[in-house]
Scaffold this motif. Sequence first.
Motif, PDB file in Angstrom:
ATOM      1  N   TYR A  14     -20.972 -18.151 -16.885  1.00 14.53           N
ATOM      2  CA  TYR A  14     -22.254 -17.532 -16.521  1.00 14.53           C
ATOM      3  C   TYR A  14     -22.304 -16.056 -16.901  1.00 14.53           C
ATOM      4  N   THR A  15     -21.479 -15.656 -17.840  1.00 11.18           N
ATOM      5  CA  THR A  15     -21.406 -14.257 -18.250  1.00 11.18           C
ATOM      6  C   THR A  15     -22.117 -14.057 -19.583  1.00 11.18           C
ATOM      7  N   GLU A  32     -23.537 -16.035  -9.190  1.00 12.39           N
ATOM      8  CA  GLU A  32     -23.944 -15.923  -7.789  1.00 12.39           C
ATOM      9  C   GLU A  32     -25.430 -15.641  -7.622  1.00 12.39           C
ATOM     10  N   HIS A  33     -26.166 -15.580  -8.718  1.00 12.21           N
ATOM     11  CA  HIS A  33     -27.578 -15.209  -8.660  1.00 12.21           C
ATOM     12  C   HIS A  33     -28.512 -16.329  -9.110  1.00 12.21           C
ATOM     13  N   LYS A  43     -27.174 -24.077 -13.451  1.00 14.12           N
ATOM     14  CA  LYS A  43     -25.830 -24.212 -12.891  1.00 14.12           C
ATOM     15  C   LYS A  43     -24.947 -25.091 -13.777  1.00 14.12           C
ATOM     16  N   ASN A  44     -25.575 -25.813 -14.693  1.00 11.44           N
ATOM     17  CA  ASN A  44     -24.855 -26.539 -15.738  1.00 11.44           C
ATOM     18  C   ASN A  44     -24.606 -25.524 -16.858  1.00 11.44           C
ATOM     19  N   PHE A  70     -33.462  -6.256 -12.902  1.00 15.52           N
ATOM     20  CA  PHE A  70     -32.407  -6.858 -12.089  1.00 15.52           C
ATOM     21  C   PHE A  70     -31.111  -6.957 -12.891  1.00 15.52           C
ATOM     22  N   LEU A  71     -31.220  -7.403 -14.129  1.00 15.62           N
ATOM     23  CA  LEU A  71     -30.041  -7.513 -14.993  1.00 15.62           C
ATOM     24  C   LEU A  71     -29.392  -6.150 -15.203  1.00 15.62           C
TER      25      LEU A  71
END
Length: 92
Positions: A14-15, A32-33, A43-44, A70-71
Amino acid sequence: MFLKVKKAQHIANYTIHLTFSNGNSGQVNLEEHLNGEIFEPLKNTEYFKTFKIQGDTIAWENGADIAPEFLHDLLIWFLDFKGIIKNNIFQF
């Protein structure tokens, strides 16, 4: 100043490495977001890495997107947490 995501590259899981219109760049981990129904497919990890730059931020085909502000805040928090800003390694 209105922020825009200029470049985005999937790193792992997720990075994502992001480059913003103000010149700041670095990696953010979004694991986590990903809260809420629209983010469930992300989430996949195979689906997560299908993002594209759309408008001023990253977005996915299902309509999910994340505000560039936000990012950017995540990036600045991470750099500050690691002491990179404090030690003058990161230049604004």
